[in-house]
Design a protein around this motif. Structure first.
Motif, short mmCIF file in Angstrom:
data_model
loop_
_atom_site.label_atom_id
_atom_site.label_comp_id
_atom_site.label_asym_id
_atom_site.label_seq_id
_atom_site.Cartn_x
_atom_site.Cartn_y
_atom_site.Cartn_z
N UNK A 36 -6.17 12.73 -7.23
CA UNK A 36 -6.23 12.04 -5.93
C UNK A 36 -7.25 10.90 -5.97
N UNK A 37 -8.42 11.18 -6.56
CA UNK A 37 -9.46 10.14 -6.63
C UNK A 37 -8.99 8.98 -7.51
N UNK A 38 -8.34 9.32 -8.67
CA UNK A 38 -7.87 8.25 -9.56
C UNK A 38 -6.79 7.41 -8.87
N UNK A 39 -5.88 8.05 -8.15
CA UNK A 39 -4.84 7.31 -7.44
C UNK A 39 -5.46 6.38 -6.38
N UNK A 91 0.81 -1.22 0.00
CA UNK A 91 0.00 0.00 0.00
C UNK A 91 0.85 1.27 0.00
N UNK A 92 1.85 1.44 0.91
CA UNK A 92 2.66 2.67 0.83
C UNK A 92 3.49 2.76 -0.44
N UNK A 93 3.91 1.61 -0.99
CA UNK A 93 4.67 1.64 -2.25
C UNK A 93 3.79 2.18 -3.38
N UNK A 94 2.52 1.73 -3.43
CA UNK A 94 1.61 2.24 -4.45
C UNK A 94 1.34 3.73 -4.26
N UNK A 95 1.12 4.12 -3.01
CA UNK A 95 0.88 5.54 -2.77
C UNK A 95 2.05 6.40 -3.21
N UNK A 96 3.29 5.89 -2.98
CA UNK A 96 4.48 6.65 -3.37
C UNK A 96 4.66 6.65 -4.89
N UNK A 97 4.37 5.50 -5.52
CA UNK A 97 4.58 5.41 -6.97
C UNK A 97 3.55 6.22 -7.74
N UNK A 98 2.34 6.33 -7.21
CA UNK A 98 1.27 7.04 -7.93
C UNK A 98 1.21 8.52 -7.58
N UNK A 99 2.12 8.97 -6.71
CA UNK A 99 2.11 10.38 -6.33
C UNK A 99 2.53 11.25 -7.53
N UNK A 104 -4.97 -8.06 -5.50
CA UNK A 104 -3.93 -8.81 -4.80
C UNK A 104 -4.54 -9.77 -3.76
N UNK A 105 -5.49 -9.28 -2.97
CA UNK A 105 -6.11 -10.12 -1.94
C UNK A 105 -6.94 -11.24 -2.58
N UNK A 106 -7.76 -10.89 -3.61
CA UNK A 106 -8.63 -11.89 -4.23
C UNK A 106 -7.83 -12.99 -4.89
N UNK A 107 -6.89 -12.59 -5.74
CA UNK A 107 -6.09 -13.60 -6.44
C UNK A 107 -5.16 -14.34 -5.47
N UNK A 108 -4.73 -13.63 -4.43
CA UNK A 108 -3.90 -14.31 -3.43
C UNK A 108 -4.66 -15.39 -2.68
N UNK A 109 -5.93 -15.07 -2.35
CA UNK A 109 -6.74 -16.08 -1.66
C UNK A 109 -7.04 -17.27 -2.55
N UNK A 110 -7.34 -17.02 -3.84
CA UNK A 110 -7.57 -18.13 -4.76
C UNK A 110 -6.32 -18.99 -4.92
N UNK A 111 -5.16 -18.30 -5.06
CA UNK A 111 -3.92 -19.06 -5.17
C UNK A 111 -3.64 -19.85 -3.89
N UNK A 112 -3.92 -19.23 -2.72
CA UNK A 112 -3.72 -19.92 -1.44
C UNK A 112 -4.62 -21.15 -1.33
N UNK A 113 -5.87 -21.04 -1.82
CA UNK A 113 -6.79 -22.18 -1.78
C UNK A 113 -6.29 -23.31 -2.67
N UNK A 114 -5.87 -22.96 -3.90
CA UNK A 114 -5.39 -23.99 -4.82
C UNK A 114 -4.13 -24.67 -4.30
N UNK A 115 -3.17 -23.86 -3.86
CA UNK A 115 -1.94 -24.45 -3.34
C UNK A 115 -2.21 -25.17 -2.02
N UNK A 146 -8.05 -0.89 -6.40
CA UNK A 146 -8.17 -1.98 -7.38
C UNK A 146 -7.00 -2.94 -7.29
N UNK A 147 -5.78 -2.39 -7.18
CA UNK A 147 -4.59 -3.25 -7.12
C UNK A 147 -4.60 -4.09 -5.85
N UNK A 148 -4.92 -3.47 -4.69
CA UNK A 148 -4.91 -4.23 -3.44
C UNK A 148 -6.03 -5.26 -3.39
N UNK A 149 -7.23 -4.90 -3.94
CA UNK A 149 -8.32 -5.87 -3.97
C UNK A 149 -7.97 -7.06 -4.85
#
Length: 428
Positions: free
Chosen positions: A107-110, A77-85, A121-132, A116-119
């Motif tokens: 600000x709204x677009x960032x 999250x802080x890396x995205x905030x810094x990169x999108x600044x 990450x969590x969604x695909x991470x959970x699916x990958x965690x379930x499969x593995x 979107x990126x974090x959601x």
């Protein structure tokens, strides 16, 4: 079909409808359901150690994966905030309202991009965690199986052990000097000590068979010769008969002890045996004794095959019938029945007689134990009959239970594993 007048007998051995004694059928008296925690605990108690290890590995994997996702969420999250600044640079003359509008849109677009990126990450991470995680369950089962392989080898060796194979059967586990290797070596050392103890017991039984029987046989012969002398006095004859009775009792005691020692060893003979024939032979042998003591023997014998030693099984049933005859009142009865129950061979012997308290039933199977610890009537026996029965049944891998009979006496039930049908040559 069964044999004997048992079916017309009223009342049957245990009071009530004729049925094999034993625990009530499942679901006969349903009770209240236990709490959820107790049910979960009972479920875990019934679970095998392999599945416990598998579930432990899988749970640790899921917990580690969930913690990794949380850490990645916090770090990304802080890396995205810094990169999108974005630092907005505009030429002169642009109205301030337009600049503020652009800043707000950026600000709204960032924020939308970050969400979107974090959601994702969590969604695909959970699916990958379930499969593995599913793969981790399978791998955990394989790992648990490999970890338990030395223990399975110990179990297989213990199952193959018998009194005759103790001398050469060992685990002999090869591998690093870890806890399992130490356990296997300890088990091998215990088998060596057991083999030494078994050899000592065999030698003792063999030696006792000669050393104890011979002097008693000599005493009996000397007494019989003395009593056969026509010039023997009356006092000498009374003394001789008394000594003969004592000698006979000592012979029965020694025979019982030797039979008990042989019964507790591994069976040397295993072949198909029909319990019906065994019970019929035992009843025929003991009928004169029953008639002498005014005891009626009723029977209902059905074919019931098992694997074992016919001589020991005949001695087992004969001891039960003889016990029912000895410890019976005048004009008493003994009931004997055999049959197949739930795939196993069953023999049940019930008798009338004195009331037996329930708390003393188990002690009757101990050597030299009698009802109420009575030694006044010890001439009836040495107190080894039921001990020999239990030793023979255990040697055959069966169970023996006894319950007090309503109205006095005992109901003893022997359960043995079923065997192949016994074939008898047909007459031609």
């Amino acid at each position: 079909m069964g044999t004997g007048p048992y079916r017309s007998q009223v009342p049957p051995p245990p009071s009530g409808p004729p049925a094999w004694d034993g625990p009530p059928p499942p679901g006969a008296h349903p009770g209240p359901l236990p709490p959820l925690a107790n049910r979960l605990k009972s479920l875990s108690d019934r679970m095998s150690i392999r599945w416990r290890l598998t579930i432990t590995y899988s749970t640790l994997f899921f917990v580690a994966g969930a913690l990794l996702l949380i850490v990645m969420y916090i770090l990304v999250r802080p890396v995205l905030d810094s990169a999108l600044k974005v630092n907005l640079t505009v030429p002169r003359g642009i109205p301030q309202e337009l600049i503020d509008y652009w800043d707000q849109e950026i600000t709204i677009r960032n924020a939308n991009v970050t969400t979107t990126v974090l959601s994702g990450l969590i969604t695909r991470g959970l699916l990958a965690l379930l499969g593995i995680g599913i793969l981790a369950v399978m791998l955990g089962y394989v790992v648990a199986d490999r970890a338990l392989k030395p223990i399975m080898q110990m179990t297989a060796t213990a199952r193959k052990l018998s009194g005759s194979s103790l001398a050469h059967e060992r685990i002999d586990l090869h591998g690093p000097d870890d806890e399992l290797k130490e356990l296997a070596d300890t088990f091998d050392a215990m088998l060596t000590r057991l083999n030494i103890a078994f050899d000592a017991q065999r030698r003792f039984v063999d030696n006792a068979s000669h050393e104890l029987r011979t002097p008693l046989a000599i005493n009996r012969t000397v007494l019989e010769v003395a009593l056969s002398d026509p010039e023997a006095s009356a006092d000498l004859r009374v003394l001789g008969r008394t000594l003969l009775g004592t000698n006979a009792r000592n012979e029965r005691l020694i025979e019982g002890l030797l039979l008990l020692a042989r019964s507790e060893r591994e069976l040397s003979v295993r072949k198909p045996v029909d319990v019906q024939e065994v019970a019929k032979t035992a009843i025929e042998q003991l009928l004169p004794q029953a008639l002498q003591q005014d005891v009626q023997v009723d029977h209902d014998l059905h074919p019931a095959s098992t694997m074992g030693d016919p001589v020991l099984l005949e001695r087992c049933v004969a001891n039960l019938v003889e016990n029912g005859i000895k410890y019976n009142g005048g004009e008493g009865k003994v009931w004997v029945r055999s049959g197949i129950v739930e795939g196993g061979a069953v023999v049940q012997v019930a008798n009338t007689g004195p009331h037996v308290p329930a708390y003393e039933v188990d002690s009757l199977f101990e050597p030299f134990r009698r009802l109420h610890a009575d030694r006044v009537e010890s001439a009836k026996g040495a107190g080894l009959g039921l001990s020999i029965v239990r030793a023979i049944v255990r040697a055959h891998g069966g169970t023996v239970t006894a319950v007090p009979r309503d109205g006095g006496g005992l109901v003893v039930t022997v359960r043995l594993a079923g065997g192949p049908p016994v074939t008898t040559p047909s007459a031609r």
